[in-house]
Design a protein around this motif. Structure first.
Motif, PDB file in Angstrom:
ATOM      1  N   GLY A  19     -50.882  76.882 -31.086  1.00 35.62           N
ATOM      2  CA  GLY A  19     -49.725  76.156 -30.726  1.00 35.62           C
ATOM      3  C   GLY A  19     -49.876  74.938 -30.291  1.00 35.62           C
ATOM      4  N   HIS A  20     -48.875  73.830 -30.324  1.00 32.81           N
ATOM      5  CA  HIS A  20     -49.015  72.504 -29.849  1.00 32.81           C
ATOM      6  C   HIS A  20     -47.567  71.829 -29.884  1.00 32.81           C
ATOM      7  CE1 HIS A  20     -48.041  69.989 -33.512  1.00 32.81           C
ATOM      8  NE2 HIS A  20     -47.418  71.144 -34.010  1.00 32.81           N
ATOM      9  N   PHE A  21     -47.681  70.581 -29.636  1.00 31.51           N
ATOM     10  CA  PHE A  21     -46.481  69.741 -29.669  1.00 31.51           C
ATOM     11  C   PHE A  21     -47.101  68.250 -30.084  1.00 31.51           C
ATOM     12  CE2 PHE A  21     -47.273  67.642 -25.423  1.00 31.51           C
ATOM     13  CZ  PHE A  21     -47.731  68.646 -24.606  1.00 31.51           C
ATOM     14  N   THR A  22     -46.182  67.793 -30.937  1.00 31.70           N
ATOM     15  CA  THR A  22     -46.532  66.551 -31.228  1.00 31.70           C
ATOM     16  C   THR A  22     -45.658  65.337 -30.250  1.00 31.70           C
ATOM     17  OG1 THR A  22     -46.780  67.003 -33.415  1.00 31.70           O
ATOM     18  CG2 THR A  22     -46.182  64.662 -33.221  1.00 31.70           C
ATOM     19  N   ILE A  23     -46.577  64.480 -29.627  1.00 29.69           N
ATOM     20  CA  ILE A  23     -46.045  63.452 -28.991  1.00 29.69           C
ATOM     21  C   ILE A  23     -45.544  62.307 -29.816  1.00 29.69           C
ATOM     22  CG2 ILE A  23     -46.581  61.869 -27.026  1.00 29.69           C
ATOM     23  CD1 ILE A  23     -48.444  64.169 -26.028  1.00 29.69           C
ATOM     24  N   ARG A  29     -41.305  64.092 -26.818  1.00 31.35           N
ATOM     25  CA  ARG A  29     -42.454  65.177 -27.589  1.00 31.35           C
ATOM     26  C   ARG A  29     -41.395  66.195 -28.227  1.00 31.35           C
ATOM     27  NH1 ARG A  29     -42.876  69.678 -24.801  1.00 31.35           N
ATOM     28  NH2 ARG A  29     -42.462  69.845 -22.672  1.00 31.35           N
ATOM     29  N   GLU A  30     -42.294  67.057 -28.985  1.00 31.78           N
ATOM     30  CA  GLU A  30     -41.653  68.352 -29.477  1.00 31.78           C
ATOM     31  C   GLU A  30     -41.685  69.285 -28.175  1.00 31.78           C
ATOM     32  OE1 GLU A  30     -42.629  68.926 -34.001  1.00 31.78           O
ATOM     33  OE2 GLU A  30     -44.271  68.795 -32.641  1.00 31.78           O
ATOM     34  N   ASN A  31     -40.966  70.224 -28.467  1.00 32.82           N
ATOM     35  CA  ASN A  31     -41.327  71.625 -27.856  1.00 32.82           C
ATOM     36  C   ASN A  31     -42.419  72.189 -28.023  1.00 32.82           C
ATOM     37  OD1 ASN A  31     -38.820  71.199 -26.343  1.00 32.82           O
ATOM     38  ND2 ASN A  31     -37.600  72.299 -27.622  1.00 32.82           N
ATOM     39  N   LEU A  32     -42.837  73.189 -27.232  1.00 33.66           N
ATOM     40  CA  LEU A  32     -44.100  73.848 -27.457  1.00 33.66           C
ATOM     41  C   LEU A  32     -43.760  74.776 -28.805  1.00 33.66           C
ATOM     42  CD1 LEU A  32     -44.755  72.995 -24.590  1.00 33.66           C
ATOM     43  CD2 LEU A  32     -45.865  75.160 -24.411  1.00 33.66           C
ATOM     44  N   HIS A  33     -44.697  74.916 -29.764  1.00 34.44           N
ATOM     45  CA  HIS A  33     -44.491  75.766 -30.713  1.00 34.44           C
ATOM     46  C   HIS A  33     -45.773  75.853 -31.497  1.00 34.44           C
ATOM     47  CE1 HIS A  33     -44.302  71.751 -32.749  1.00 34.44           C
ATOM     48  NE2 HIS A  33     -44.568  72.245 -33.738  1.00 34.44           N
ATOM     49  N   GLY A  34     -45.744  76.590 -32.663  1.00 36.93           N
ATOM     50  CA  GLY A  34     -47.142  77.176 -33.151  1.00 36.93           C
ATOM     51  C   GLY A  34     -46.910  76.967 -34.870  1.00 36.93           C
ATOM     52  N   HIS A  35     -48.135  76.970 -35.314  1.00 40.04           N
ATOM     53  CA  HIS A  35     -48.080  77.162 -36.843  1.00 40.04           C
ATOM     54  C   HIS A  35     -49.569  77.883 -37.179  1.00 40.04           C
ATOM     55  CE1 HIS A  35     -45.814  73.580 -37.412  1.00 40.04           C
ATOM     56  NE2 HIS A  35     -46.345  72.947 -36.491  1.00 40.04           N
ATOM     57  N   ASN A  36     -49.241  78.367 -38.473  1.00 43.86           N
ATOM     58  CA  ASN A  36     -50.542  79.247 -38.965  1.00 43.86           C
ATOM     59  C   ASN A  36     -50.953  77.986 -39.820  1.00 43.86           C
ATOM     60  OD1 ASN A  36     -50.088  81.678 -38.059  1.00 43.86           O
ATOM     61  ND2 ASN A  36     -48.394  82.012 -39.360  1.00 43.86           N
ATOM     62  N   ILE A 117     -51.999  65.977 -31.109  1.00 43.68           N
ATOM     63  CA  ILE A 117     -52.418  67.112 -31.865  1.00 43.68           C
ATOM     64  C   ILE A 117     -51.451  67.097 -33.267  1.00 43.68           C
ATOM     65  CG2 ILE A 117     -52.143  69.582 -32.226  1.00 43.68           C
ATOM     66  CD1 ILE A 117     -54.445  68.356 -30.301  1.00 43.68           C
ATOM     67  N   THR A 118     -51.802  66.446 -34.353  1.00 40.88           N
ATOM     68  CA  THR A 118     -51.359  66.137 -35.435  1.00 40.88           C
ATOM     69  C   THR A 118     -52.050  66.675 -36.660  1.00 40.88           C
ATOM     70  OG1 THR A 118     -52.033  63.909 -35.496  1.00 40.88           O
ATOM     71  CG2 THR A 118     -49.923  64.010 -34.717  1.00 40.88           C
ATOM     72  N   LEU A 119     -51.452  66.646 -37.672  1.00 39.57           N
ATOM     73  CA  LEU A 119     -52.449  67.148 -38.728  1.00 39.57           C
ATOM     74  C   LEU A 119     -53.347  66.087 -39.072  1.00 39.57           C
ATOM     75  CD1 LEU A 119     -49.489  68.358 -41.488  1.00 39.57           C
ATOM     76  CD2 LEU A 119     -51.059  69.607 -39.875  1.00 39.57           C
ATOM     77  N   GLU A 120     -53.237  64.843 -39.040  1.00 34.84           N
ATOM     78  CA  GLU A 120     -54.195  63.765 -39.287  1.00 34.84           C
ATOM     79  C   GLU A 120     -55.171  63.898 -38.194  1.00 34.84           C
ATOM     80  OE1 GLU A 120     -50.797  63.537 -38.884  1.00 34.84           O
ATOM     81  OE2 GLU A 120     -50.246  61.506 -38.529  1.00 34.84           O
ATOM     82  N   GLU A 121     -54.911  64.127 -37.073  1.00 33.91           N
ATOM     83  CA  GLU A 121     -56.100  64.294 -36.116  1.00 33.91           C
ATOM     84  C   GLU A 121     -56.759  65.541 -36.298  1.00 33.91           C
ATOM     85  OE1 GLU A 121     -57.133  61.616 -34.857  1.00 33.91           O
ATOM     86  OE2 GLU A 121     -56.678  61.691 -32.652  1.00 33.91           O
ATOM     87  N   GLY A 154     -47.347  73.316 -48.300  1.00 35.05           N
ATOM     88  CA  GLY A 154     -46.908  72.049 -48.818  1.00 35.05           C
ATOM     89  C   GLY A 154     -46.571  70.857 -47.826  1.00 35.05           C
ATOM     90  N   GLN A 155     -47.672  70.967 -46.517  1.00 32.44           N
ATOM     91  CA  GLN A 155     -47.668  70.100 -45.958  1.00 32.44           C
ATOM     92  C   GLN A 155     -48.837  69.916 -45.017  1.00 32.44           C
ATOM     93  OE1 GLN A 155     -43.922  69.490 -43.345  1.00 32.44           O
ATOM     94  NE2 GLN A 155     -45.046  70.334 -41.568  1.00 32.44           N
ATOM     95  N   TRP A 156     -49.671  68.929 -45.348  1.00 30.88           N
ATOM     96  CA  TRP A 156     -51.104  68.683 -45.087  1.00 30.88           C
ATOM     97  C   TRP A 156     -51.658  67.217 -44.917  1.00 30.88           C
ATOM     98  CZ3 TRP A 156     -50.523  70.832 -49.765  1.00 30.88           C
ATOM     99  CH2 TRP A 156     -50.564  70.089 -50.929  1.00 30.88           C
TER     100      TRP A 156
HETATM  101  N1  LIG Z   1     -47.474  62.080 -39.086  1.00 33.37           N
HETATM  102  C1  LIG Z   1     -47.179  63.491 -38.363  1.00 33.37           C
HETATM  103  N2  LIG Z   1     -45.846  63.719 -38.197  1.00 33.37           N
HETATM  104  C2  LIG Z   1     -45.377  64.889 -37.737  1.00 33.37           C
HETATM  105  C3  LIG Z   1     -46.639  65.966 -37.530  1.00 33.37           C
HETATM  106  C4  LIG Z   1     -47.794  65.606 -37.872  1.00 33.37           C
HETATM  107  O1  LIG Z   1     -48.679  66.371 -37.621  1.00 33.37           O
HETATM  108  N3  LIG Z   1     -48.012  64.175 -38.380  1.00 33.37           N
HETATM  109  N4  LIG Z   1     -46.367  66.969 -36.913  1.00 33.37           N
HETATM  110  C5  LIG Z   1     -45.005  67.154 -36.675  1.00 33.37           C
HETATM  111  C6  LIG Z   1     -44.478  68.726 -36.138  1.00 33.37           C
HETATM  112  O2  LIG Z   1     -45.684  69.170 -35.398  1.00 33.37           O
HETATM  113  C7  LIG Z   1     -43.875  69.846 -36.712  1.00 33.37           C
HETATM  114  O3  LIG Z   1     -44.129  70.838 -36.214  1.00 33.37           O
HETATM  115  C8  LIG Z   1     -44.349  69.880 -38.258  1.00 33.37           C
HETATM  116  O4  LIG Z   1     -43.111  69.298 -38.889  1.00 33.37           O
HETATM  117  P1  LIG Z   1     -41.957  70.194 -39.266  1.00 33.37           P
HETATM  118  O5  LIG Z   1     -41.781  70.040 -40.722  1.00 33.37           O
HETATM  119  O6  LIG Z   1     -40.763  69.609 -38.635  1.00 33.37           O
HETATM  120  O7  LIG Z   1     -41.986  71.640 -39.105  1.00 33.37           O
HETATM  121  P2  LIG Z   1     -42.534  72.815 -40.060  1.00 33.37           P
HETATM  122  O8  LIG Z   1     -44.266  72.428 -39.891  1.00 33.37           O
HETATM  123  O9  LIG Z   1     -42.131  74.139 -39.406  1.00 33.37           O
HETATM  124  O10 LIG Z   1     -41.987  72.625 -41.518  1.00 33.37           O
HETATM  125  P3  LIG Z   1     -40.476  73.001 -41.960  1.00 33.37           P
HETATM  126  O11 LIG Z   1     -40.235  72.062 -43.104  1.00 33.37           O
HETATM  127  O12 LIG Z   1     -39.534  72.687 -40.820  1.00 33.37           O
HETATM  128  O13 LIG Z   1     -40.580  74.401 -42.121  1.00 33.37           O
HETATM  129  C9  LIG Z   1     -43.778  66.443 -37.024  1.00 33.37           C
HETATM  130  N5  LIG Z   1     -44.144  65.064 -37.383  1.00 33.37           N
END
Ligand SMILES: Nc1nc2c(c(=O)[nH]1)N=C([C@H](O)[C@H](O)COP(=O)(O)OP(=O)(O)OP(=O)(O)O)CN2
Length: 165
Positions: A19-23, A29-36, A117-121, A154-156
């Motif tokens: 779980g995390h939230f992006t600030i 900030r985002e609400n609390l949520h999670g990812h695999n 807590i972002t993908l880049e970090e 598709g998102q990394w």
């Molecule tokens: N530069 C960044 N921007 C964002 C990040 C990040 O890590 N680096 N992360 C988020 C949010 O955490 C969000 O959970 C991920 O983005 P989002 O695409 O809205 O959500 P999903 O992973 O569920 O993807 P869907 O396309 O909605 O299925 C936002 N920005």
């Protein structure tokens, strides 16, 4: 002539549910949520005379161990300018954001030394954890390491280390 190769590791076990939230600012900030989350690691180095770069199993073990350490936990940024973290005597966390209080049991939370807590970090933390003092990289003759952390298909984000970088 030196022969280099790149070995890519993206095994099924290289994942963690967290779980995390992006600030985004001091007030947003985002609400609390999670990812695999899934992790991909590529190691580049010279193929030696016996046709092998090096046994990549120690690296595979290190990757999977780190995934397991972050699995089923809530990740908090310990270095955020916008989130203040306190711990009580039992290690439970009280996090303060923009006038809100968020409470977590010690068993549920992992505080990482990152701004957000972002993908880049996460890919940076993961990569720096694998590279450490460089000794495993030297032991495995790795010249370049790429770590990608995805929050879903598709998102990394990608982080890279090189011996002469
Ligand atoms: N530069 C960044 N921007 C964002 C990040 C990040 O890590 N680096 N992360 C988020 C949010 O955490 C969000 O959970 C991920 O983005 P989002 O695409 O809205 O959500 P999903 O992973 O569920 O993807 P869907 O396309 O909605 O299925 C936002 N920005």
């Amino acid at each position: 002539m030196a022969r280099t190769t790149t070995i890519e590791l993206h095994k099924e076990e290289m994942k963690f549910s967290a779980g995390h939230f992006t600030i985004f600012s001091a007030t947003h900030r985002e609400n609390l949520h999670g990812h695999n989350f899934t992790v991909y690691v590529a190691l580049t180095g010279e193929v030696l005379e016996d046709g092998i770069l090096s046994d990549y199993r120690p690296l595979k073990t290190a990757i999977i161990d780190r995934c397991r350490a972050w699995n089923e936990t809530f990740l908090l940024p310990g270095n955020s300018r916008h989130l203040r973290i306190e711990r009580d005597a039992r290690g439970n966390v009280l996090a303060h954001f923009n006038g809100e209080e968020l409470r977590f049991l010690a068993r549920d939370v992992t505080v990482l030394p990152v701004e957000n807590i972002t993908l880049e970090e996460l890919s940076r933390m993961f990569g720096e954890g694998l590279v450490g003092d460089g000794s495993l990289m030297a032991q495995l003759h790795i010249q370049r390491l790429v770590v990608k952390c995805a929050s879903g298909p598709g998102q990394w984000s990608s982080w890279e280390w090189g011996r002469h970088v």
